[in-house]
Design an enzyme around this catalytic site. Structure first.
Site, mmCIF file in Angstrom:
data_model
loop_
_atom_site.group_PDB
_atom_site.id
_atom_site.type_symbol
_atom_site.label_atom_id
_atom_site.label_comp_id
_atom_site.label_asym_id
_atom_site.label_seq_id
_atom_site.Cartn_x
_atom_site.Cartn_y
_atom_site.Cartn_z
ATOM 1 N N ASP A 131 98.086 19.653 -60.518
ATOM 2 C CA ASP A 131 96.723 20.189 -60.466
ATOM 3 C C ASP A 131 95.705 19.059 -60.323
ATOM 4 O O ASP A 131 95.953 17.934 -60.749
ATOM 5 C CB ASP A 131 96.458 20.999 -61.746
ATOM 6 C CG ASP A 131 95.286 21.955 -61.581
ATOM 7 O OD1 ASP A 131 94.812 22.138 -60.447
ATOM 8 O OD2 ASP A 131 94.848 22.522 -62.607
ATOM 9 N N GLY B 20 91.766 19.102 -55.650
ATOM 10 C CA GLY B 20 90.400 19.371 -55.186
ATOM 11 C C GLY B 20 89.398 18.448 -55.859
ATOM 12 O O GLY B 20 88.533 17.855 -55.196
ATOM 13 N N HIS C 62 94.836 17.585 -51.096
ATOM 14 C CA HIS C 62 96.184 18.150 -50.929
ATOM 15 C C HIS C 62 97.067 17.183 -50.139
ATOM 16 O O HIS C 62 98.245 17.008 -50.454
ATOM 17 C CB HIS C 62 96.118 19.506 -50.227
ATOM 18 C CG HIS C 62 95.353 20.534 -51.002
ATOM 19 N ND1 HIS C 62 95.540 20.728 -52.354
ATOM 20 C CD2 HIS C 62 94.402 21.430 -50.619
ATOM 21 C CE1 HIS C 62 94.726 21.699 -52.768
ATOM 22 N NE2 HIS C 62 94.029 22.137 -51.737
ATOM 23 N N THR D 271 100.787 32.916 -56.957
ATOM 24 C CA THR D 271 100.475 34.220 -56.368
ATOM 25 C C THR D 271 98.965 34.469 -56.386
ATOM 26 O O THR D 271 98.468 35.312 -55.646
ATOM 27 C CB THR D 271 101.194 35.357 -57.130
ATOM 28 O OG1 THR D 271 101.017 35.167 -58.543
ATOM 29 C CG2 THR D 271 102.672 35.395 -56.826
ATOM 30 N N GLU D 272 98.245 33.731 -57.217
ATOM 31 C CA GLU D 272 96.778 33.863 -57.296
ATOM 32 C C GLU D 272 96.070 32.933 -56.301
ATOM 33 O O GLU D 272 94.883 33.092 -56.045
ATOM 34 C CB GLU D 272 96.292 33.557 -58.714
ATOM 35 C CG GLU D 272 96.648 34.630 -59.746
ATOM 36 C CD GLU D 272 98.121 34.639 -60.115
ATOM 37 O OE1 GLU D 272 98.742 33.555 -60.150
ATOM 38 O OE2 GLU D 272 98.666 35.743 -60.337
ATOM 39 N N ASN D 273 96.778 31.943 -55.780
ATOM 40 C CA ASN D 273 96.134 30.969 -54.889
ATOM 41 C C ASN D 273 95.757 31.567 -53.528
ATOM 42 O O ASN D 273 94.998 30.944 -52.773
ATOM 43 C CB ASN D 273 97.006 29.719 -54.696
ATOM 44 C CG ASN D 273 97.018 28.802 -55.907
ATOM 45 O OD1 ASN D 273 98.017 28.132 -56.186
ATOM 46 N ND2 ASN D 273 95.919 28.738 -56.645
ATOM 47 N N SER E 64 98.636 29.117 -66.192
ATOM 48 C CA SER E 64 98.303 29.694 -64.889
ATOM 49 C C SER E 64 99.488 30.465 -64.288
ATOM 50 O O SER E 64 99.822 30.299 -63.113
ATOM 51 C CB SER E 64 97.827 28.595 -63.923
ATOM 52 O OG SER E 64 96.727 27.894 -64.470
ATOM 53 N N GLU F 198 108.511 21.462 -74.200
ATOM 54 C CA GLU F 198 107.466 20.560 -74.675
ATOM 55 C C GLU F 198 106.433 20.375 -73.566
ATOM 56 O O GLU F 198 106.785 20.144 -72.415
ATOM 57 C CB GLU F 198 108.072 19.197 -75.043
ATOM 58 C CG GLU F 198 109.074 19.254 -76.176
ATOM 59 C CD GLU F 198 108.446 19.636 -77.516
ATOM 60 O OE1 GLU F 198 107.261 19.332 -77.730
ATOM 61 O OE2 GLU F 198 109.153 20.269 -78.335
#
Ligand code: IPE
Ligand code: IPE
Ligand code: MG
Length: 261
Positions: free
Chosen positions: A38, A41, A55, A84-86, A214, A225
């Site tokens: 992550d 951006g 990216h 799946t949300e991207n 997420s 962990e």
């Protein structure tokens, strides 16, 4: 997985001040390491660049992380590349990512051959553009006989969708009369997840400081962990990876039992 100590030592030469290879116990490297990559951006924005540049830069970090995993003798290395949300992102960013997945995979096939890496995917690949699906299939075919580390790329992956898929498949088996509902246990359900046959991650790393899952591997991370670093993914190096392992090796894993020390 077997460690080539000579290669590992030269890979980890020129240590920064705070960390060196001597800080980790090579006999206790986690079998499965997973990373939520992550911050691409924000890395780009901080440099006045377009998000897409983040990216592209992230691909270099991923290549290094794959190599690091191999050098350290990790058995399974998995990364969250697209959720799946991207799909909610601007179309041009989605298109760029899908194209980047395809071109990167083709470009990295020689590395997978050289390092005997076996490729695997988590997620619903049917929804991906044809170019990306074709290349992914080529990657699967070409690495199917490899016997080294498994590298799993989670693309169009969502943990809730994965569990729903497993529930549907089990329900269909029950309707056919192949199984009885009371036969369903945790192992059977796990056998219908994208991770079937793989050990659960022992260490989950998330970059860019976010402390959330997420929708990633909700089932499989039950006793994993977590290690969160503020470093953005394009800046994540072999040394950050080593810092995460050192931290992991200092944890006391209890699995609901008592402290064993
Ligand atoms: C992670 O970086 C890459 C993907 C999710 C594809 P982001 O694109 O989420 O970067 P930030 O979080 O906006 O900085
Ligand atoms: C999670 O990152 C997904 C991937 C790294 C592929 P996001 O950037 O999409 O997650 P949120 O939106 O910050 O939770
Ligand atoms: Mg993000």
């Amino acid at each position: 997985m077997q460690i080539d100590e000579d290669k590992l030592r030269s890979y980890y030469a020129e240590a920064p001040e705070d960390i060196s290879l001597a800080d980790v116990d090579l006999a206790r490297i986690p079998h499965h390491v997973s990373i939520i990559m992550d911050g691409n951006g924000r890395w780009a924005q901080a440099r006045g660049l377009d998000r897409s540049e983040g990216h592209v830069a992230g691909v270099d970090s991923l290549r290094e992380a794959v190599t690091t995993s191999v050098r350290l003798g990790v058995d399974v290395f998995s990364v969250y590349a697209f959720s799946t949300e991207n799909w909610r992102r601007p179309q041009h960013e989605v298109d760029l990512l899908m194209h980047l997945f395809a071109t990167t995979l083709v470009a990295e096939l020689p590395l997978f051959h050289q390092e005997n890496v076996k490729l695997r995917f988590f997620g619903d690949l049917d929804a991906l553009p044809q170019e990306t699906r074709d290349v992914f299939q080529q990657g699967l075919d070409e690495t199917a006989d490899h016997t080294g580390m498994t590298f799993a790329l989670a693309v169009n992956y969502g943990s809730r969708a994965e569990i729903v898929k497993a529930a549907r498949e089990l329900a269909a088996e029950a309707v056919r009369g192949d199984i009885q509902p009371q036969d369903i246990d945790a192992d059977m359900l796990a056998g219908h997840l994208y991770t079937a046959g793989l050990p659960d991650p022992e260490l989950l790393i998330r970059t860019s400081g976010e402390q959330r899952l997420s929708n990633y591997l909700l089932w499989q991370l039950a006793y994993t962990e977590f290690y969160v670093t503020d470093t953005y993914w394009p800046d994540f190096s072999r040394w950050d990876y080593l810092r995460a392992i050192r931290d992991f090796q200092g944890r006391h894993r209890r699995f609901g039992g008592v402290v064993n020390k």
